[in-house]
Write a protein that holds these residues in place. Sequence first.
Motif, short mmCIF file in Angstrom:
data_model
loop_
_atom_site.label_atom_id
_atom_site.label_comp_id
_atom_site.label_asym_id
_atom_site.label_seq_id
_atom_site.Cartn_x
_atom_site.Cartn_y
_atom_site.Cartn_z
N LYS A 109 0.81 -1.22 0.00
CA LYS A 109 0.00 0.00 0.00
C LYS A 109 0.84 1.28 0.00
O LYS A 109 0.30 2.38 0.06
N LEU A 110 2.15 1.13 -0.04
CA LEU A 110 2.99 2.33 0.00
C LEU A 110 2.84 3.13 -1.29
O LEU A 110 2.51 2.59 -2.34
N ASP A 111 3.12 4.41 -1.19
CA ASP A 111 3.10 5.26 -2.38
C ASP A 111 4.36 4.98 -3.19
O ASP A 111 5.47 5.17 -2.69
N PRO A 112 4.20 4.54 -4.43
CA PRO A 112 5.38 4.10 -5.19
C PRO A 112 6.35 5.24 -5.53
O PRO A 112 7.49 4.99 -5.89
N THR A 113 5.91 6.48 -5.41
CA THR A 113 6.86 7.57 -5.68
C THR A 113 7.83 7.77 -4.52
O THR A 113 8.78 8.53 -4.64
#
Lengths: 476, 476
Positions: B299-303
């Motif tokens: 669920k982490l933000d890929p940026t």
Amino acid sequence: MTKNNEQLSLEVAALTRETKELGIPIMIVFEGVPASGKTRLSNELLLTLDAKYTRFIPTKSPTEDDLRYQFLQKYWNSLPARGDINIYFRSWYAYFIEYQENKIKNSIYNKYHVLKRQIQNFESMIKDDGYEIIKFYIEISDKKRKAHLKEMKENPLTNWKAQEYESAIADDVYHKEMHKILKDAPKDEWKIIDYTEKDEAIKSMNQHIITRLKSAIQLHKETKKVSDGNFSDNFKSELLNQSIEKINNKTYKSLIGELQSRLKELQFALYERKIPLILVYEGMDAAGKGGNIKRVREKLDPTGYEVNAISAPTDVELTHHYLWRFAKDMPRSGHVEIFDRSWYGRVLVERVEGFATKDEWSRAYQEINQFEKMWTDEGAIVLKFFLTLDKDEQLKRFKEREETPEKQWKITDEDWRNREKWDLYIEASHDMIEKTNTDYAPWHIVPADNKKSARIEVLKYIIKKCEEALWGVKQY
Amino acid sequence: MTKNNEQLSLEVAALTRETKELGIPIMIVFEGVPASGKTRLSNELLLTLDAKYTRFIPTKSPTEDDLRYQFLQKYWNSLPARGDINIYFRSWYAYFIEYQENKIKNSIYNKYHVLKRQIQNFESMIKDDGYEIIKFYIEISDKKRKAHLKEMKENPLTNWKAQEYESAIADDVYHKEMHKILKDAPKDEWKIIDYTEKDEAIKSMNQHIITRLKSAIQLHKETKKVSDGNFSDNFKSELLNQSIEKINNKTYKSLIGELQSRLKELQFALYERKIPLILVYEGMDAAGKGGNIKRVREKLDPTGYEVNAISAPTDVELTHHYLWRFAKDMPRSGHVEIFDRSWYGRVLVERVEGFATKDEWSRAYQEINQFEKMWTDEGAIVLKFFLTLDKDEQLKRFKEREETPEKQWKITDEDWRNREKWDLYIEASHDMIEKTNTDYAPWHIVPADNKKSARIEVLKYIIKKCEEALWGVKQY
């Protein structure tokens, strides 16, 4: 439905293992307004792929440092190696819109078409080299989008990110410009995905990737690699057979220091005006490139120039587009980069020795012209020197090197082998000069039978061209 | 005199061809107040050396981007490859003084000794690996210096550079701090050169380089390379033989999503506070590292995160200090970097398979501790997971992989070969955990016989440690 997406994901994963195996580099672009779902969609894809050869590349607004380089510099630098996958979270398209809208480097990019042509050339160069570019534009219903933004704003931990979205280019500008790009693009170049229904969106993304990977694999297998220098049997050329007047020692000594001091002054002037200077040296072995370069750099400030002496590519370099290793080393604004041999190796040694296929070296002339134009478009001065030598004079110098202890390291078996192919190199050089002698990046042929005359000639020419660029009327 | 300097230059050139041949990397540092002559001296050296393997690296004031990385990051990135030569025009010492004087990152570097220890550790690590560091401090009489500055100011083309000198750290501060450094340094560590007499200065520089290169070559030839894993015959360890309670499916499903959402929130909080998070995964083959990492990043933000899956080093990586390729990929402030295998390969696979000599892997424990401390010193969170597996459970998983079509690619002959060395890997792992389990970068051993339990365990641990760093009292 969920099951179906799981199967599609597995298929994407399997296909990318195959493209890895075959060495096909993949670039997947996600564009879309903020909060359109492209984060979630691209993360979904990212989780499917093998981290060993997948990179996620977010495009940020240009930093001060970025602005000191060519527009596409960061995309050159991060080009995937063969078999690797780059996922671009916003890409050179968003970057392009930001340049346009914020009037970045406005003096240079006063016309819309310059950056657009750069993007076209960049993409066609890498596609020709077997790179597969897959582009998505993500849309979502306005209602869902606003709901998502609101949710982000309300959570104290994500509020800053919602604000960041808003501080970037206004959504409607981005939206309008992207739609222009989509409209102008060839049919099927972009896949538009509506994220309003998440599962449908993932399915649509995976299906499109599967189709594109399959066709890339098919194409890769069909492409025949033919190495053929394709030389004419009776090539004769006078172009490279010039001579230069011998300069006397006294004149040389008084001139050389004077010219070097002038060039040093010009280095400072270029630095202040932020104009990069790119010098390319090619020529026959033993023509004196090293010594010539030494005289050019002798008085320059070493913090502002670099010499890039090109040897055989490393294995990492071999797994990229052949222009990658040169693009990476292009100078910052105001700096001087000297290439002792260069990207022209593609149409010289690689052609003659068969390291590049006929298809590869044949298209390289146009690629190189486009490549150099990317830099001159932004104000760089590109000067290219071809140092020529008589065949007998080369023999004399080879022998002298062999007989002088401190010069022996300079002469290798390879030099002798190259000499055997003298005529092929001459023909390749001739083709190269004819096909890449552009207005914006001209060749200067320098007869180097007399080293001192050649040095004076090169210094004078560089000075003249720099003065023109700094203060003269002649501009390309 | 001039003749003499020419001979010395030739000798330096010849010796560097030898160090190139032997693969000895050379780092030559020039420090000195502005207009002391270090530009001219370092350029003199630069002209002597072969551009093919020489780089000139000017140290500039830290940019905004530099400040998002560890203090020595840029020096790690630009480390020379074996046989190559870096000339540093001002170095980490000037950088250090600038950090101190301008109170950069003052909250972290409130004590002088932190950065100083970083420099010491950096130098000792690379010296141990055969890098030769030669340091010059250039002085000049005040009269000559002022004359030179005046000349620069009067020339309109170089005036801006004189101004740039003055906008940097005040000369007297730099001078005072450098003299402290020189005083504290071991005798002969720095060569002080007076540039008042140019020819004398060049001579002194060349002579010093010749002495140092000769001794480096001598040392290199004497060093014996012994590969010996040095394992005890009857090693038994219970440390890695733990088990974990099996979690039931229902609990797992409700917990996993909740923990992932919390971690995503923490990712944003870390970003805002500019705290980098470094997660290191090691463990037996088939212990489920990949699946575990997938749950952490899901669920982490890929940026804001990257996964670095470590494979065998490329040839370019092999020609650098073994920590180079990891240092290059350390995260920016506020970002998350996940290493799927890591620098610990040095004391695991490289020790077991004999890829590293005994001397190399033995000193690696301390090097790794120092290396990790460089990042935690600046506020990074470093968490290390060792996923353990029962030998029978591994066999079961290997067989399952072989029998499941979509998992077959995961199992290779190498996995089976590694399994034959199970006991050696256990012993190496045990040594590693004992010797690198520091307060600031602790190991967390995770029994992975049950994959789901292991995932929950890791997520909980990361969340706890991030919360502590963000809001808790426990800080290292």
